[in-house]
Design an enzyme around this catalytic site. Structure first.
Site, PDB file in Angstrom:
ATOM      1  N   ALA A  12       0.836  -1.198   0.000  1.00  0.00           N
ATOM      2  CA  ALA A  12       0.000   0.000   0.000  1.00  0.00           C
ATOM      3  C   ALA A  12       0.873   1.250   0.000  1.00  0.00           C
ATOM      4  O   ALA A  12       2.008   1.220   0.471  1.00  0.00           O
ATOM      5  CB  ALA A  12      -0.914   0.022   1.233  1.00  0.00           C
ATOM      6  N   GLY A  39       2.860  -1.821   3.718  1.00  0.00           N
ATOM      7  CA  GLY A  39       2.585  -3.245   3.586  1.00  0.00           C
ATOM      8  C   GLY A  39       3.633  -4.013   4.356  1.00  0.00           C
ATOM      9  O   GLY A  39       4.763  -3.537   4.550  1.00  0.00           O
ATOM     10  N   GLY A  40       3.279  -5.204   4.822  1.00  0.00           N
ATOM     11  CA  GLY A  40       4.121  -5.951   5.750  1.00  0.00           C
ATOM     12  C   GLY A  40       5.565  -6.122   5.315  1.00  0.00           C
ATOM     13  O   GLY A  40       6.506  -5.714   5.991  1.00  0.00           O
ATOM     14  N   GLY A  41       5.785  -6.759   4.153  1.00  0.00           N
ATOM     15  CA  GLY A  41       7.144  -7.002   3.696  1.00  0.00           C
ATOM     16  C   GLY A  41       7.883  -5.738   3.325  1.00  0.00           C
ATOM     17  O   GLY A  41       9.110  -5.649   3.489  1.00  0.00           O
ATOM     18  N   ARG A  90      -3.297  -0.608  -3.533  1.00  0.00           N
ATOM     19  CA  ARG A  90      -4.198   0.069  -2.609  1.00  0.00           C
ATOM     20  C   ARG A  90      -3.514   1.200  -1.844  1.00  0.00           C
ATOM     21  O   ARG A  90      -2.298   1.373  -1.901  1.00  0.00           O
ATOM     22  CB  ARG A  90      -4.764  -0.948  -1.597  1.00  0.00           C
ATOM     23  CG  ARG A  90      -3.728  -1.523  -0.668  1.00  0.00           C
ATOM     24  CD  ARG A  90      -4.231  -2.736   0.098  1.00  0.00           C
ATOM     25  NE  ARG A  90      -3.174  -3.259   0.952  1.00  0.00           N
ATOM     26  CZ  ARG A  90      -3.079  -3.023   2.251  1.00  0.00           C
ATOM     27  NH1 ARG A  90      -4.001  -2.288   2.866  1.00  0.00           N
ATOM     28  NH2 ARG A  90      -2.089  -3.520   2.960  1.00  0.00           N
ATOM     29  N   GLU A 193      -3.786 -12.373  17.610  1.00  0.00           N
ATOM     30  CA  GLU A 193      -3.846 -13.526  16.716  1.00  0.00           C
ATOM     31  C   GLU A 193      -3.650 -14.834  17.479  1.00  0.00           C
ATOM     32  O   GLU A 193      -4.352 -15.824  17.222  1.00  0.00           O
ATOM     33  CB  GLU A 193      -2.784 -13.391  15.626  1.00  0.00           C
ATOM     34  CG  GLU A 193      -3.068 -12.270  14.633  1.00  0.00           C
ATOM     35  CD  GLU A 193      -1.863 -11.909  13.798  1.00  0.00           C
ATOM     36  OE1 GLU A 193      -2.048 -11.252  12.748  1.00  0.00           O
ATOM     37  OE2 GLU A 193      -0.722 -12.262  14.186  1.00  0.00           O
ATOM     38  N   SER A 253       2.674   6.159  17.186  1.00  0.00           N
ATOM     39  CA  SER A 253       1.969   5.450  16.124  1.00  0.00           C
ATOM     40  C   SER A 253       2.350   3.982  16.169  1.00  0.00           C
ATOM     41  O   SER A 253       3.525   3.650  16.306  1.00  0.00           O
ATOM     42  CB  SER A 253       2.327   6.036  14.750  1.00  0.00           C
ATOM     43  OG  SER A 253       1.814   5.231  13.708  1.00  0.00           O
ATOM     44  N   ASP A 259       5.869  -5.136  11.692  1.00  0.00           N
ATOM     45  CA  ASP A 259       6.713  -5.360  10.520  1.00  0.00           C
ATOM     46  C   ASP A 259       8.168  -5.023  10.831  1.00  0.00           C
ATOM     47  O   ASP A 259       9.088  -5.723  10.385  1.00  0.00           O
ATOM     48  CB  ASP A 259       6.238  -4.506   9.349  1.00  0.00           C
ATOM     49  CG  ASP A 259       4.761  -4.684   9.051  1.00  0.00           C
ATOM     50  OD1 ASP A 259       4.258  -5.813   9.216  1.00  0.00           O
ATOM     51  OD2 ASP A 259       4.104  -3.704   8.670  1.00  0.00           O
TER      52      ASP A 259
END
Length: 315
Positions: A12, A39-41, A90, A193, A253, A259
């Site tokens: 993103a 984004g994660g990676g 996105r 999770e 934040s 990540d």
């Protein structure tokens, strides 16, 4: 030092801004936004580069927004391996209420991928995987890709390496836990999770470690890392149980903190550091990200400054 490949299936362009007060109804005039690749990676790769590591970021991108993301990676000095897929990359948007300090985070879903996109991604991953290096699959699995996509990645990289680090969520994570097949090298979960997976609250460090070792016993992963929020993180193997307490930082934040953890942990492992030391690096990086504004992750030297406060101990 082994090179590292990170994989972001649903990247993103991240925008972060602030306003005096978030209220419903009237038009709200925000401050000038900060724009970062996300984004994660992608965030894991950004963290690795900020810590002086060598990394390539494989990203599935599409449209004008995908081109902007690639340009942002150039600014961050992250080498991108672009896999062009159908649909537009996105955006994510975060607004901080300056009166309360609350942060409101909005994320739109990525466009659905098809079987051709999946095949293209797996082929690119197989070609880009570093020989005997680390591959980090971090972030959500894009709609349209199979729930077992992490296992497909593990199979795709097998001719070159078996060191797959997975930090994913939702259906892909649930599938990995329920039907693991060959164990991944490292699995990271946050506390929410883990509690959703086990079906009840994990009230103590010991309970988190017991859950982690249960996953190892069931062949999910060789190493399991679990977050416990501001308290810190745990790491388990069949024979080792470690807890690292997080230092206190003022929360600015939480974007990208997990990540950053995954990136720093993977970098330390690629440098053959001991597991407890790798955990310390992950906790320090996550703490530095939490203390940084918006989507900045962290600045130069901030992780190293926090590292002495991250105490790891066998449990």
């Amino acid at each position: 030092m082994s090179r590292i490949l990170t994989i972001t299936l649903n990247p993103a362009v991240d925008l972060a801004t602030s306003i005096d007060r978030v209220v419903a109804g009237p038009k709200l005039y925000c401050k000038a936004p900060r724009v970062d690749p996300g984004g994660g990676g992608v965030n894991a790769a950004r963290a690795i580069r900020k810590l002086g590591g060598e990394v390539s970021a494989l990203v599935a991108v599409g449209g004008a927004m995908g081109e902007q993301l690639l340009q942002l990676l150039v600014v961050e000095d992250v080498l991108a391996v672009a896999v062009h897929v159908r649909g537009e990359t996105r955006q994510s948007f975060a607004v901080t209420d300056e009166t309360t300090g609350e942060q409101f985070r909005f994320s739109v879903p990525g466009e659905t991928m098809g079987s051709a996109d999946a095949a293209q991604l797996l082929s690119a991953i197989a070609q880009a995987a570093p020989r005997d290096g680390y591959v980090v699959l971090s972030g959500g699995v894009t709609p349209g890709l199979a729930d077992d996509f992490p296992q497909q990645v593990l199979e795709a990289i097998a001719p070159r390496t078996d060191r797959l680090v997975v930090d994913t969520s939702k259906a892909a994570l649930a599938h990995l836990l329920a039907a693991p097949g060959k164990p991944v090298h490292v699995l990271r979960l946050d506390q929410r999770e883990a509690e959703q997976a086990v079906g009840h609250e994990l009230a103590s460090v010991a309970e988190s470690l017991a859950f982690a070792q249960d996953l190892i016993a069931h062949g999910v992963a060789q190493i399991v890392v679990g977050g416990r929020g501001a308290e810190g993180s745990v790491l388990a193997t069949r024979d080792q149980r470690v807890f690292c307490r997080a230092p206190y930082v003022e929360v600015q934040s939480k974007i990208g903190a997990g990540d950053a953890f995954t990136g720093a942990l993977s970098l330390a492992l690629s440098r053959s550091e001991a597991l407890d030391q790798a955990l310390r690096w992950g906790v320090a990086a996550a703490s530095a990200a939490v203390g940084s504004e918006g989507t900045a992750l962290f600045g130069h030297g901030e992780v190293e400054a926090l590292l002495p406060q991250c105490e790891a101990q066998d449990v």
